[in-house]
Design a protein around this motif. Structure first.
Motif: not given
Length: 669
Positions: A400-414, A492-501
């Motif tokens: 059971r893989v939970l896939l949180p979606l916070s935007g189209p980019g995360h969707s395409q990546a994950t 859980i599979v979550v997308g990450w933008k690749g950097w942090s502030t």
């Protein structure tokens, strides 16, 4: 206006049949009888030996035969192949005993009843086979993952195949045309049919599901076509179609995910139509007057029933005692194997056609069918609640893989990562959108429809099952954590933008909080530039030898193994120094690229990986990020897909043993 009986119009036939399905199981349960017995009694009442409301031949017989095939198919679908593999010794022992014991007892009884040699052998083979009549009882009780049920299902394939092949041999001997040519030609045909079902069907089904099969109705219809095609292929190969139906279920049980919409459609169709019609068709064959009329029929029926009950009980008892099983498990094995139905009738009718058996024997066999069906249902109803719970076992990471979606980019990546994990473990992806508490019903409905048309179809196209979820919560993080529990997620599979502030820690405030509080593993995905996957690379540095790093490495190894299998790509181990792969659940012979004293992991990954690679790195249980290598890794591996595998850090998970090599430990249902 007069009413002609039996009914011949579709309206008359089906109103009677569905009335029986509606009323008789509930009436039987009121009388503390199993519902299956109620259906059998209903068949007697409406059949030719009752009120003659419905003709036994025609649509009821046709759909009843389909019901038996469906029963065997569903048993194959729900067989835990991993458990069956673990219990292969028990399955082989029980399959052999449940053929040999009834055969030996039956042969002795038949000779005592003065049957000729060939007739005695043919009838003995009848009692060796059985029908999984009580299987729906174990199914409804949620104990199909019990080892007794798994062994009972596996033994069915062995004993039914042996009994039906033996029947063919007896018939050939009686007709005088058993020859070496027949044996030589039959073997390859059977092997070809088995390979077509077990190897060809799942591959064709996966291709179909990824295309036309994105539509739910198309998937259901494909499953029905596969079921009856496999049954027909088995019949063409010279064995009973029930064998083909069971093998088709085994072949497709990693594509029909338990709890999915497709599994629900199949279960509803069978439980409310095909299986009840099979039970009704069996009841319509029973003539109650025979029980008190012909003395010879009663004498034969008593002998036959003794042979079946004693033989099947011996097989179950010996199997259970040899392997140290409990009484309830032995009784469950007996319940699954004692019922005689279609396979027995088919064998008896063959005996009648070739002149080995007469009409009195057929009547006696029908009495045996009635008695064993009732006995099977009674015993099954008694033991379903008494079966011991299976021991703690490790759930599959992708179940059971939970896939949180916070935007189209995360969707395409994950989406591809989540779908690959789920398909490798015959699991389900749960795309999740969390809306604020102020969201309107219209917004919820629109978002759900958007997910069904978008992410859900994308997951289905990649060969995995999907169930979209929209929930309201106080914050996205709380919504995800609550959904983990509600959806029984295993990762859980979550997308990450690749950097942090500078103001964020490692992956960002939301992801960091999720990793700290999640009771299941979290996979953080930074998408690469390539559209296709060339390789999966498992990255291991020297610090991973520390105790607090090992759970993360095991999780990363499990993730990498599944991604490589799902994408059918090579898996490469990249490490700063040679690693004992067996310690992480990996094949020691697997390809490993190790650096030297002057080469660190980041430099090595930069040299050997390309844009089409997926790099998987485990995280320590005592920290969130990849240490001071996080920035270097993300910059150096630009264009590659990077996955940071974080084992659960909650006290609950450590207490229950959740963090582990492949996911979540919990008691089996």
């Amino acid at each position: 206006m007069s009413i002609d009986l039996p009914f011949t119009s579709p309206a008359g036939v089906f109103v009677v049949v569905f009335a029986v399905v509606l009323v008789m199981p509930r009436l039987a349960e009121r009388l503390r009888l199993p519902g299956l017995v109620g259906l059998t009694i209903g068949g007697i009442v409406i059949g030719p030996f009752g009120f003659e409301l419905v003709e036994p031949r025609g649509p009821v017989a046709l759909l009843g035969g389909a019901g038996l095939l469906f029963l065997m198919f569903q048993a194959g679908l729900e067989t835990d192949r991993d458990l069956l593999r673990q219990e292969r010794r028990q399955t082989a022992v029980f399959g052999t005993l449940t053929f040999a014991a009834p055969f030996a007892v039956g042969f002795a009884v038949h000779l005592w009843l003065d049957f000729p040699l060939l007739a005695a052998l043919l009838l003995a083979s009848c009692w060796s086979s059985h029908t999984l009549l009580s299987y729906p009882l174990f199914q409804r009780a949620g104990v199909t993952d019990s080892r007794a049920v798994a062994v009972g299902l596996g033994g069915t394939v062995i004993t039914d195949t042996a009994a039906l092949l033996f029947l063919v041999v007896i018939a050939r001997i009686d007709q005088g045309d058993l020859s070496w040519e027949y044996a030589i030609t039959t073997g390859p045909v059977l092997v070809t049919a088995a390979v077509a079902i077990m190897w060809g069907l799942p591959r064709f089904a996966a291709w179909f599901f990824a295309g036309i099969g994105q539509e739910r109705s198309a998937r259901f219809l494909f499953v029905m076509v596969a079921l009856f095609s496999a049954a027909g292929l088995a019949e063409w190969a010279g064995v009973e179609p029930i064998i083909g139906a069971f093998l088709a279920g085994l072949a497709m049980n990693r594509l029909v995910i338990p709890g999915s919409a497709l599994a629900a459609q199949i279960g509803f169709f069978g439980a409310n139509l095909l299986t009840p019609l099979f039970m009704i068709s069996v009841g319509m064959l029973v003539d109650p007057a025979l029980i008190v009329s012909d003395a010879e029929t009663l004498r034969q029926a008593a002998g036959f029933t003794t042979a079946v009950v004693v033989g099947k009980a011996l097989a179950a008892f010996i199997t259970g005692r040899v392997f140290g099983w409990r009484r309830a498990e032995i009784a469950a094995l007996f319940s699954l194997s004692v019922a005689q139905a279609a396979a027995t009738l088919a064998a008896v009718f063959v005996g009648v056609e070739i002149g080995l058996l007469d009409e009195s024997t057929v009547n006696a066999v029908i009495i045996v069918i009635l008695v064993t069906c009732v006995l099977s249902s009674f015993v099954g109803d008694l033991v379903t609640t008494r079966l011991p719970r299976p021991p703690m076992r490790v759930e599959r990471l992708g179940k059971r893989v939970l896939l949180p979606l916070s935007g189209p980019g995360h969707s395409q990546a994950t989406v591809p990562i989540a779908a690959a994990l789920a398909s490798a473990d015959a699991g389900t992806v749960v795309p999740l959108t969390v809306l604020t508490l102020s969201a309107s019903p219209v917004q919820v409905r629109e978002r759900r429809q958007e997910m069904v048309r978008g992410v859900e179809r994308a997951v289905l196209a990649l060969g995995a099952e999907a169930e979209s979820e929209v929930r309201l919560d106080t914050s996205p993080g709380s919504g995800v954590l609550h959904a983990v529990v509600e959806q029984d997620a295993t990762s859980i599979v979550v997308g990450w933008k690749g950097w942090s502030t500078r103001r964020e820690t490692f992956f960002g405030e939301n992801i960091d909080a999720l990793m700290l509080r999640s009771p299941v593993p979290v996979l953080v995905v930074r998408a690469g530039a390539a559209a296709s996957v060339e390789r999966v690379v498992l990255a291991i540095d020297d610090s991973d030898l520390r105790l607090d790093h090992r759970p993360g490495v095991r999780l990363a190894a499990a993730t990498a193994t599944r991604l490589a299998a799902a994408n059918r790509t090579p898996l490469v181990i990249c490490s700063e120094s040679p690693v004992d792969l067996a310690a992480y659940g990996l094949d020691p012979a697997m390809r490993q690229r190790a650096g030297d004293e002057n080469t660190d992991l980041v430099t090595l990954l930069t040299e050997i990986t390309g844009p089409g690679d997926i790099v998987v790195k485990g995280l320590a249980t005592t920290g969130l990020g990849l240490g001071n290598r996080l920035v270097r890794l993300t910059r150096a591996l630009e264009g590659r897909t990077l996955i940071a595998a974080s084992p659960s850090r909650t006290d609950r998970s450590r207490r229950e043993g959740i963090a582990g090599p492949i996911g979540v430990s919990r008691p089996s249902a």
